[in-house]
Design a protein around this motif. Structure first.
Motif, PDB file in Angstrom:
ATOM      1  N   LYS A  67       1.538  -1.799  -4.344  1.00 45.84           N
ATOM      2  CA  LYS A  67       0.488  -0.777  -4.353  1.00 45.84           C
ATOM      3  C   LYS A  67      -0.742  -1.323  -3.622  1.00 45.84           C
ATOM      4  N   VAL A  68      -0.886  -0.938  -2.365  1.00 41.36           N
ATOM      5  CA  VAL A  68      -2.018  -1.417  -1.578  1.00 41.36           C
ATOM      6  C   VAL A  68      -3.295  -0.754  -2.088  1.00 41.36           C
ATOM      7  N   ASP A  69      -4.387  -1.521  -2.107  1.00 39.80           N
ATOM      8  CA  ASP A  69      -5.636  -0.975  -2.649  1.00 39.80           C
ATOM      9  C   ASP A  69      -6.594  -0.516  -1.561  1.00 39.80           C
ATOM     10  N   VAL A  70      -6.211  -0.704  -0.283  1.00 42.73           N
ATOM     11  CA  VAL A  70      -6.984  -0.156   0.831  1.00 42.73           C
ATOM     12  C   VAL A  70      -6.008   0.382   1.872  1.00 42.73           C
ATOM     13  N   LEU A 330       2.489  -2.099  11.581  1.00 44.12           N
ATOM     14  CA  LEU A 330       2.489  -0.812  10.895  1.00 44.12           C
ATOM     15  C   LEU A 330       1.079  -0.242  10.984  1.00 44.12           C
ATOM     16  N   HIS A 331       0.931   0.830  11.739  1.00 45.18           N
ATOM     17  CA  HIS A 331      -0.355   1.489  11.918  1.00 45.18           C
ATOM     18  C   HIS A 331      -0.299   2.837  11.205  1.00 45.18           C
ATOM     19  N   PRO A 332      -0.871   2.908  10.000  1.00 42.00           N
ATOM     20  CA  PRO A 332      -0.758   4.135   9.207  1.00 42.00           C
ATOM     21  C   PRO A 332      -1.772   5.194   9.636  1.00 42.00           C
ATOM     22  N   SER A 378      -2.675 -10.586   6.324  1.00 41.99           N
ATOM     23  CA  SER A 378      -3.822  -9.786   5.881  1.00 41.99           C
ATOM     24  C   SER A 378      -4.984  -9.815   6.873  1.00 41.99           C
ATOM     25  N   SER A 379      -4.944 -10.745   7.836  1.00 43.38           N
ATOM     26  CA  SER A 379      -6.030 -10.813   8.818  1.00 43.38           C
ATOM     27  C   SER A 379      -5.810  -9.861   9.986  1.00 43.38           C
TER      28      SER A 379
END
Length: 385
Positions: A67-70, A330-332, A378-379
């Motif tokens: 569950k990503v938070d951003v 992955l570019h949402p 994450s960077s």
């Protein structure tokens, strides 16, 4: 859809008596999608496909969501994934939604069972390795660069070649049909003149091996996330003949003929397949834009209503830095993305690219698994600084 194909022995008219040399009947099976209202094949079995010795629970697949938070861009370094399992149940799913799953398999085991997905067409992109896919419809040899399209309901098994100790597959399970883009098909299903590939590029089963031996054979059947073991006292690949339009087939990415232009062309020119609420595109070596003032790398763009996953196969990815072979970007939706700093100026005057990549664009949001979390850089969202 693939063209009509016929293999083995079949009767002159469907749904009529077709007898073995001993006078008993072969068993006919209609293998069709959308009930009786879409593509199908007629398959003739030596043994009735309905005859089962034992059915038992095998397992249930549980996808643990990260569950990503951003909302942010992701770079998944799949080279960090560890080999394990076989080509089917070793699928390490990284993302999913109600239409599909996307994962990587790095098998280090052969399959000692057969498999059937009763709910999803499956696409295997062969990044590394070679072998033979054994199916109800015959043998399909495969090698690097192949897209293997397996219709739901097909019984199959991967036989990885002994000379291929390392195999790497990108796997898409689709809860519906995977087929060529409809805009490239005539009303009768022929690939049109402006399509980037045609029927001659499609490889179909060309050898049908009929197994009549008896014994104890397991077919693991998946529907949804439930996997059941079906045990038969005969070999499941006992087909003597079939014909129709529904069967597994292969298209190699090297046979995709790129569509180019004077200025940069949008991703739909790279589309190779369509599925339920997603598309698959192939980025292949090609001549770049030839307008005297063209900018060869992609322009900045926003995914307003799609998530864009790009799997990097080989070559030099001119618009990206820090990307590795077998990386996934992955570019949402909701966030623009584009070339990294310096990529535009560096591309000016470049006449061709040698990149090789597979893109999956989904029109429903993707969720991520805990496996994706372990290999996420994450960077990456700050790489445009």
């Amino acid at each position: 859809m693939p063209p009509y194909h016929r293999l083995g022995k079949i009767p002159p008219k469907r749904h009529t008596q077709f007898r073995k040399p001993d006078g008993t009947l072969y068993s006919e099976e209609l293998f069709g999608i959308e009930g009786f209202s879409n593509n199908y094949s007629n398959i003739y079995h030596y043994y009735p496909p309905t005859r089962v010795k034992k059915i038992e629970h095998f397992s249930e697949r549980h996808l643990e969501e990260w569950k990503v938070d951003v909302q942010r861009h992701h770079h998944l370094k799949t080279a960090q994934l560890q080999p394990g399992g076989d080509a089917v149940l070793g699928n390490q799913i990284l993302m999913y939604n109600q239409d599909l799953t996307i994962g990587i398999a790095l098998p280090n085991e052969q399959m000692n069972y057969f498999y059937r997905d009763g709910g999803a067409d499956t696409m295997y992109f062969v990044h590394e390795g070679r072998g033979v896919l054994e199916t109800t419809f015959g043998l399909l040899p495969y090698h690097e660069g192949d897209y293997i399209i397996i219709p739901r309901g097909t019984t199959y098994r991967f036989n990885i070649g002994e000379s291929s100790p390392q195999s790497r597959f990108l796997i898409v399970e689709a809860y519906g049909s995977i087929q060529p883009p409809r805009r490239y098909l005539s009303p009768n299903g022929q690939l049109l003149e402006h399509s980037p590939y045609c029927e001659r590029d499609i490889r179909r089963p060309e050898e049908l091996v009929t197994h009549t031996e008896q014994g104890e054979f397991e077919v693991r059947v998946k529907v949804g996330d439930l996997i059941s073991s079906y045990w038969y006292d005969f070999h499941p690949l006992n087909v003597v003949g079939w014909d129709g339009y529904e069967y597994p087939w292969i298209f190699n990415i090297d046979d995709f003929e790129p569509i180019t232009g004077r200025v940069h062309q949008p991703p739909p020119v790279h589309q190779t397949f369509q599925g339920p609420n997603f598309v698959v595109c192939s980025f292949v070596p090609r001549k770049l834009d030839y307008h005297p003032l063209s900018i060869p790398v992609p322009y900045n763009h926003s995914n307003i209503d799609s998530d864009e996953m790009l799997y990097y196969v080989n070559g030099n990815f001119g618009s990206r830095r820090g990307i590795e072979r077998s990386s996934i970007s992955l570019h949402p939706r909701g966030i623009p993305h584009g070339p990294h700093p310096g990529a535009v100026e560096k591309s000016l005057g470049v006449e061709r690219t040698d990149e090789l990549a597979v893109m999956v664009d989904t029109f429903n949001p993707l969720k991520y698994t805990s496996s994706a979390h372990t290999i996420d850089d994450s960077s990456y969202p700050y790489s445009w600084q």
